[in-house]
Design an enzyme around this catalytic site. Structure first.
Site, PDB file in Angstrom:
ATOM      1  N   HIS A 179      -5.734   1.973  -4.166  1.00 46.49           N
ATOM      2  CA  HIS A 179      -4.827   1.370  -3.181  1.00 46.49           C
ATOM      3  C   HIS A 179      -4.419  -0.036  -3.622  1.00 46.49           C
ATOM      4  O   HIS A 179      -4.972  -0.604  -4.577  1.00 46.49           O
ATOM      5  CB  HIS A 179      -5.477   1.329  -1.796  1.00 46.49           C
ATOM      6  CG  HIS A 179      -6.682   0.439  -1.712  1.00 46.49           C
ATOM      7  ND1 HIS A 179      -6.947  -0.384  -0.634  1.00 46.49           N
ATOM      8  CD2 HIS A 179      -7.725   0.224  -2.572  1.00 46.49           C
ATOM      9  CE1 HIS A 179      -8.080  -1.036  -0.812  1.00 46.49           C
ATOM     10  NE2 HIS A 179      -8.575  -0.693  -1.984  1.00 46.49           N
ATOM     11  N   HIS A 229      -2.706   1.060   6.811  1.00 43.67           N
ATOM     12  CA  HIS A 229      -3.045   0.999   5.391  1.00 43.67           C
ATOM     13  C   HIS A 229      -3.281   2.424   4.871  1.00 43.67           C
ATOM     14  O   HIS A 229      -3.779   3.283   5.610  1.00 43.67           O
ATOM     15  CB  HIS A 229      -4.296   0.147   5.163  1.00 43.67           C
ATOM     16  CG  HIS A 229      -4.565  -0.152   3.713  1.00 43.67           C
ATOM     17  ND1 HIS A 229      -3.729  -0.953   2.951  1.00 43.67           N
ATOM     18  CD2 HIS A 229      -5.563   0.247   2.878  1.00 43.67           C
ATOM     19  CE1 HIS A 229      -4.211  -1.038   1.720  1.00 43.67           C
ATOM     20  NE2 HIS A 229      -5.331  -0.324   1.645  1.00 43.67           N
ATOM     21  N   CYS A 273       0.812  -1.221   0.000  1.00 41.98           N
ATOM     22  CA  CYS A 273       0.000   0.000   0.000  1.00 41.98           C
ATOM     23  C   CYS A 273       0.846   1.272   0.000  1.00 41.98           C
ATOM     24  O   CYS A 273       0.628   2.180  -0.812  1.00 41.98           O
ATOM     25  CB  CYS A 273      -0.967  -0.008   1.181  1.00 41.98           C
ATOM     26  SG  CYS A 273      -0.188   0.049   2.825  1.00 41.98           S
TER      27      CYS A 273
END
Length: 219
Positions: A184, A172, A120
């Site tokens: 993402h 994240h 990520c």
């Protein structure tokens, strides 16, 4: 009364010579005028008419050309506000386009390139670096400490959105692209994708959002 006498060879030759000489003269007749009847102009056309018409054509073309130029000037004036829009809008568009070009790239833990795959934070860092020349921290929790914090309802494309999948700790990150969606690299076994921010799994995991320093907004 005189009778017509057959023309002799000399007269025939003289007549032919006259005809040949006449045909060799320059032809000044305009279209519709035969070279051998220049002394009898036809009513439909004349040299003067053709010259006047020819002189008028450039004038008409000039008028049309001037009109076209005026229209172009008006069009350029109408486009001027768009051309003078903030440069940040172009930067954000470049950023979003670069990110969307990576859709489908496989997730790889620790990856930070299209060839190696992305995790990520590797994806976010790669997009900002290659699109805008902005270097971000390598991991999501450090990214969450940079830039300006923004409310969820004030997000604009280019903002970073952070999530906690296992509680209240950031683990994240993605790039908000507008209309309630973000780009993402989700997890192992998944590819770079676009997800909904306001509904579904990620809506309940959202923690905060930040605006990268120097990026600004589109407004």
């Amino acid at each position: 009364m005189h009778r017509s006498l057959p023309a002799g060879p000399g007269k025939i030759a003289a007549l032919c010579g006259c005809l040949l000489a006449a045909s060799a003269l320059p032809v000044f007749a305009g279209p519709g005028l035969a070279g051998d009847s220049a002394d009898a102009p036809g009513p439909a056309s004349s040299v003067t008419t053709n010259l006047v018409a020819g002189a008028m054509r450039p004038a008409s073309q000039d008028v049309l050309f001037a009109s076209d130029v005026n229209q172009l000037i008006a069009a350029q004036a109408a486009l001027a506000p768009a051309a003078s829009a903030p440069k940040e809008e172009g930067r954000v568009q470049t950023l979003v386009k670069r990110g969307l070009a990576l859709l489908g790239t496989p997730y790889r833990w620790g990856g930070s390139s299209p060839e190696a795959g992305f995790d990520c934070s590797g994806l976010v860092g790669y997009v900002f670096r290659t699109a805008l020349g902005i270097d971000l921290p390598r991991v999501s929790r450090e990214m969450a400490q940079d830039g300006e914090k923004v409310d969820r309802g004030s997000l604009v494309p280019g903002d970073l959105v952070f999530f906690g999948r296992r509680g209240k700790r950031v683990d994240h990150v993605g790039i908000y692209i507008g209309e309630g969606r973000f780009l993402h690299a989700p997890r192992t076994g998944r590819d770079v994708t676009v997800s909904q921010l306001d509904t579904g799994y990620w809506a309940g995991k959202f923690l905060q959002a930040r605006r990268v320093a120097g990026l600004g907004t589109e407004s």
